[in-house]
Design a protein around this motif. Structure first.
Motif, PDB file in Angstrom:
ATOM      1  N   VAL A  62      31.301  31.130  43.012  1.00  0.00           N
ATOM      2  CA  VAL A  62      32.090  32.334  42.719  1.00  0.00           C
ATOM      3  C   VAL A  62      31.343  33.156  41.671  1.00  0.00           C
ATOM      4  CG1 VAL A  62      34.275  33.191  41.810  1.00  0.00           C
ATOM      5  CG2 VAL A  62      34.253  31.204  43.321  1.00  0.00           C
ATOM      6  N   GLN A  63      31.061  34.409  42.025  1.00  0.00           N
ATOM      7  CA  GLN A  63      30.268  35.282  41.159  1.00  0.00           C
ATOM      8  C   GLN A  63      31.080  36.496  40.708  1.00  0.00           C
ATOM      9  OE1 GLN A  63      27.028  34.572  40.263  1.00  0.00           O
ATOM     10  NE2 GLN A  63      27.442  32.644  41.292  1.00  0.00           N
ATOM     11  N   PRO A  64      30.943  36.893  39.434  1.00  0.00           N
ATOM     12  CA  PRO A  64      31.621  38.103  38.961  1.00  0.00           C
ATOM     13  C   PRO A  64      31.173  39.323  39.764  1.00  0.00           C
ATOM     14  CG  PRO A  64      30.728  36.858  37.117  1.00  0.00           C
ATOM     15  CD  PRO A  64      30.196  36.228  38.370  1.00  0.00           C
ATOM     16  N   GLY A  65      32.132  40.215  40.028  1.00  0.00           N
ATOM     17  CA  GLY A  65      31.840  41.434  40.756  1.00  0.00           C
ATOM     18  C   GLY A  65      31.959  41.313  42.263  1.00  0.00           C
ATOM     19  N   HIS A  66      32.111  40.101  42.771  1.00  0.00           N
ATOM     20  CA  HIS A  66      32.241  39.903  44.212  1.00  0.00           C
ATOM     21  C   HIS A  66      33.712  39.865  44.612  1.00  0.00           C
ATOM     22  CE1 HIS A  66      28.062  38.656  43.704  1.00  0.00           C
ATOM     23  NE2 HIS A  66      27.919  38.930  44.997  1.00  0.00           N
ATOM     24  N   HIS A  67      33.965  40.169  45.873  1.00  0.00           N
ATOM     25  CA  HIS A  67      35.324  40.171  46.417  1.00  0.00           C
ATOM     26  C   HIS A  67      35.566  38.865  47.163  1.00  0.00           C
ATOM     27  CE1 HIS A  67      35.659  44.430  45.513  1.00  0.00           C
ATOM     28  NE2 HIS A  67      34.454  44.578  46.046  1.00  0.00           N
ATOM     29  N   TYR A  68      36.754  38.305  46.975  1.00  0.00           N
ATOM     30  CA  TYR A  68      37.139  37.060  47.638  1.00  0.00           C
ATOM     31  C   TYR A  68      38.545  37.199  48.184  1.00  0.00           C
ATOM     32  CZ  TYR A  68      33.099  35.262  45.168  1.00  0.00           C
ATOM     33  OH  TYR A  68      31.829  35.078  44.696  1.00  0.00           O
ATOM     34  N   ARG A  69      38.820  36.508  49.288  1.00  0.00           N
ATOM     35  CA  ARG A  69      40.147  36.523  49.899  1.00  0.00           C
ATOM     36  C   ARG A  69      40.841  35.212  49.573  1.00  0.00           C
ATOM     37  NH1 ARG A  69      42.201  39.889  53.001  1.00  0.00           N
ATOM     38  NH2 ARG A  69      40.212  40.773  53.610  1.00  0.00           N
ATOM     39  N   VAL A  70      42.106  35.303  49.158  1.00  0.00           N
ATOM     40  CA  VAL A  70      42.909  34.118  48.849  1.00  0.00           C
ATOM     41  C   VAL A  70      43.269  33.439  50.169  1.00  0.00           C
ATOM     42  CG1 VAL A  70      45.045  33.263  47.829  1.00  0.00           C
ATOM     43  CG2 VAL A  70      43.837  35.184  46.761  1.00  0.00           C
ATOM     44  N   LEU A 110      52.397  38.276  40.116  1.00  0.00           N
ATOM     45  CA  LEU A 110      51.139  38.987  39.868  1.00  0.00           C
ATOM     46  C   LEU A 110      50.579  39.641  41.133  1.00  0.00           C
ATOM     47  CD1 LEU A 110      49.381  36.380  37.537  1.00  0.00           C
ATOM     48  CD2 LEU A 110      50.301  38.611  36.874  1.00  0.00           C
ATOM     49  N   GLY A 111      51.209  39.383  42.271  1.00  0.00           N
ATOM     50  CA  GLY A 111      50.731  39.953  43.524  1.00  0.00           C
ATOM     51  C   GLY A 111      49.596  39.176  44.148  1.00  0.00           C
ATOM     52  N   ILE A 112      49.381  37.946  43.679  1.00  0.00           N
ATOM     53  CA  ILE A 112      48.327  37.101  44.237  1.00  0.00           C
ATOM     54  C   ILE A 112      48.965  36.188  45.276  1.00  0.00           C
ATOM     55  CG2 ILE A 112      46.589  35.356  43.730  1.00  0.00           C
ATOM     56  CD1 ILE A 112      46.404  36.571  40.899  1.00  0.00           C
ATOM     57  N   LEU A 113      48.726  36.524  46.529  1.00  0.00           N
ATOM     58  CA  LEU A 113      49.312  35.819  47.663  1.00  0.00           C
ATOM     59  C   LEU A 113      48.217  35.496  48.670  1.00  0.00           C
ATOM     60  CD1 LEU A 113      52.280  38.289  48.116  1.00  0.00           C
ATOM     61  CD2 LEU A 113      52.434  36.003  47.126  1.00  0.00           C
ATOM     62  N   PRO A 114      48.459  34.545  49.572  1.00  0.00           N
ATOM     63  CA  PRO A 114      47.462  34.302  50.619  1.00  0.00           C
ATOM     64  C   PRO A 114      47.152  35.577  51.395  1.00  0.00           C
ATOM     65  CG  PRO A 114      49.047  32.516  50.568  1.00  0.00           C
ATOM     66  CD  PRO A 114      49.548  33.580  49.625  1.00  0.00           C
ATOM     67  N   ASP A 115      45.895  35.737  51.726  1.00  0.00           N
ATOM     68  CA  ASP A 115      45.338  36.857  52.474  1.00  0.00           C
ATOM     69  C   ASP A 115      45.149  38.120  51.634  1.00  0.00           C
ATOM     70  OD1 ASP A 115      44.132  37.222  54.958  1.00  0.00           O
ATOM     71  OD2 ASP A 115      45.733  38.564  55.594  1.00  0.00           O
ATOM     72  N   VAL A 116      45.315  38.025  50.312  1.00  0.00           N
ATOM     73  CA  VAL A 116      45.059  39.147  49.413  1.00  0.00           C
ATOM     74  C   VAL A 116      43.607  39.075  48.965  1.00  0.00           C
ATOM     75  CG1 VAL A 116      45.581  40.045  47.098  1.00  0.00           C
ATOM     76  CG2 VAL A 116      47.425  39.367  48.618  1.00  0.00           C
ATOM     77  N   GLU A 117      42.940  40.221  48.861  1.00  0.00           N
ATOM     78  CA  GLU A 117      41.561  40.258  48.402  1.00  0.00           C
ATOM     79  C   GLU A 117      41.518  40.501  46.900  1.00  0.00           C
ATOM     80  OE1 GLU A 117      38.001  43.219  49.217  1.00  0.00           O
ATOM     81  OE2 GLU A 117      38.471  41.999  50.976  1.00  0.00           O
ATOM     82  N   LEU A 118      40.701  39.711  46.198  1.00  0.00           N
ATOM     83  CA  LEU A 118      40.559  39.807  44.743  1.00  0.00           C
ATOM     84  C   LEU A 118      39.109  40.107  44.384  1.00  0.00           C
ATOM     85  CD1 LEU A 118      42.444  36.541  43.720  1.00  0.00           C
ATOM     86  CD2 LEU A 118      43.377  38.844  43.754  1.00  0.00           C
ATOM     87  N   THR A 119      38.922  40.748  43.247  1.00  0.00           N
ATOM     88  CA  THR A 119      37.583  40.925  42.692  1.00  0.00           C
ATOM     89  C   THR A 119      37.508  40.079  41.430  1.00  0.00           C
ATOM     90  OG1 THR A 119      37.478  43.177  43.509  1.00  0.00           O
ATOM     91  CG2 THR A 119      35.928  42.582  41.776  1.00  0.00           C
ATOM     92  N   VAL A 120      36.514  39.208  41.355  1.00  0.00           N
ATOM     93  CA  VAL A 120      36.342  38.344  40.184  1.00  0.00           C
ATOM     94  C   VAL A 120      35.630  39.151  39.101  1.00  0.00           C
ATOM     95  CG1 VAL A 120      35.246  36.241  39.324  1.00  0.00           C
ATOM     96  CG2 VAL A 120      36.333  36.251  41.569  1.00  0.00           C
ATOM     97  N   ALA A 162      35.283  37.820  35.705  1.00  0.00           N
ATOM     98  CA  ALA A 162      34.526  36.848  34.898  1.00  0.00           C
ATOM     99  C   ALA A 162      34.824  35.456  35.443  1.00  0.00           C
ATOM    100  CB  ALA A 162      34.921  36.941  33.436  1.00  0.00           C
ATOM    101  N   THR A 163      33.924  34.516  35.143  1.00  0.00           N
ATOM    102  CA  THR A 163      34.097  33.160  35.668  1.00  0.00           C
ATOM    103  C   THR A 163      34.389  32.112  34.608  1.00  0.00           C
ATOM    104  OG1 THR A 163      31.701  32.819  35.632  1.00  0.00           O
ATOM    105  CG2 THR A 163      32.680  33.551  37.706  1.00  0.00           C
ATOM    106  N   ASP A 164      34.246  32.428  33.333  1.00  0.00           N
ATOM    107  CA  ASP A 164      34.507  31.420  32.290  1.00  0.00           C
ATOM    108  C   ASP A 164      35.238  32.053  31.133  1.00  0.00           C
ATOM    109  OD1 ASP A 164      34.539  28.980  31.041  1.00  0.00           O
ATOM    110  OD2 ASP A 164      32.538  29.194  30.183  1.00  0.00           O
ATOM    111  N   PRO A 165      36.555  32.111  31.140  1.00  0.00           N
ATOM    112  CA  PRO A 165      37.492  31.639  32.164  1.00  0.00           C
ATOM    113  C   PRO A 165      37.521  32.608  33.336  1.00  0.00           C
ATOM    114  CG  PRO A 165      38.713  32.728  30.443  1.00  0.00           C
ATOM    115  CD  PRO A 165      37.261  32.708  30.000  1.00  0.00           C
ATOM    116  N   VAL A 166      38.112  32.142  34.450  1.00  0.00           N
ATOM    117  CA  VAL A 166      38.176  32.965  35.649  1.00  0.00           C
ATOM    118  C   VAL A 166      39.165  34.106  35.431  1.00  0.00           C
ATOM    119  CG1 VAL A 166      38.783  33.020  38.087  1.00  0.00           C
ATOM    120  CG2 VAL A 166      37.601  31.028  37.150  1.00  0.00           C
ATOM    121  N   LEU A 167      38.677  35.337  35.587  1.00  0.00           N
ATOM    122  CA  LEU A 167      39.509  36.542  35.488  1.00  0.00           C
ATOM    123  C   LEU A 167      39.359  37.317  36.783  1.00  0.00           C
ATOM    124  CD1 LEU A 167      38.585  37.753  31.906  1.00  0.00           C
ATOM    125  CD2 LEU A 167      40.641  36.554  32.585  1.00  0.00           C
ATOM    126  N   VAL A 168      40.513  37.698  37.368  1.00  0.00           N
ATOM    127  CA  VAL A 168      40.466  38.459  38.620  1.00  0.00           C
ATOM    128  C   VAL A 168      41.155  39.786  38.442  1.00  0.00           C
ATOM    129  CG1 VAL A 168      40.249  36.455  40.106  1.00  0.00           C
ATOM    130  CG2 VAL A 168      42.531  37.287  39.511  1.00  0.00           C
TER     131      VAL A 168
END
Length: 126
Positions: free
Chosen positions: A84-92, A108-118, A120-126
């Motif tokens: 998982v890299q900062p700045g990339h888009h990922y789908r839940v 928070l609106g984080i549900l399956p099939d939602v796309e997130l942009t990471v 930071a990774t330490d800690p993980v921030l979306v």
């Protein structure tokens, strides 16, 4: 598969069984073949054994070096994974946790099939 990617809830599709003849032969005898999808269920203490769920529902235990010998395409991974890299888009794909966690993610609106942009990774921030 790189040893640091061997984490529970990582799913991948096997491209090849690796160049080591003995390991590839053993995996083939167990019915683990290129093209199959597998999921890492859990890892043993000190990284010795890895429990794998195969796509047809069978659970097998493999040594870490056997899993590491496989060449895989990662299909899904936890946000804590090193891929998982900062700045990339990922789908839940799925959320796993108790009712409180699931309620908080829904708020928070984080549900399956939602796309997130990471962010930071330490800690993980979306």
């Amino acid at each position: 598969m790189s040893p640091e990617l061997i984490q529970p809830r990582t799913t991948c599709r096997i491209r090849s069984l690796g160049g080591q003849g003995i390991v590839a032969e053993r995996l083939t005898q167990m019915g683990i073949l290129p093209g199959m999808q597998l999921e890492i269920v859990r890892t043993g203490p000190f990284g010795g054994t890895v429990e794998i769920a195969l796509e047809h529902g069978e659970l097998v235990a493999l040594r870490t070096d056997e899993v590491a010998a496989m060449d895989c395409d990662i299909l899904s991974a936890p946000l804590s994974s090193p891929i998982v890299q900062p700045g990339h888009h990922y789908r839940v794909v799925a959320l796993e946790g108790g009712n409180g966690f699931l309620r908080k993610m829904t708020d928070l609106g984080i549900l399956p099939d939602v796309e997130l942009t990471v962010v930071a990774t330490d800690p993980v921030l979306v």
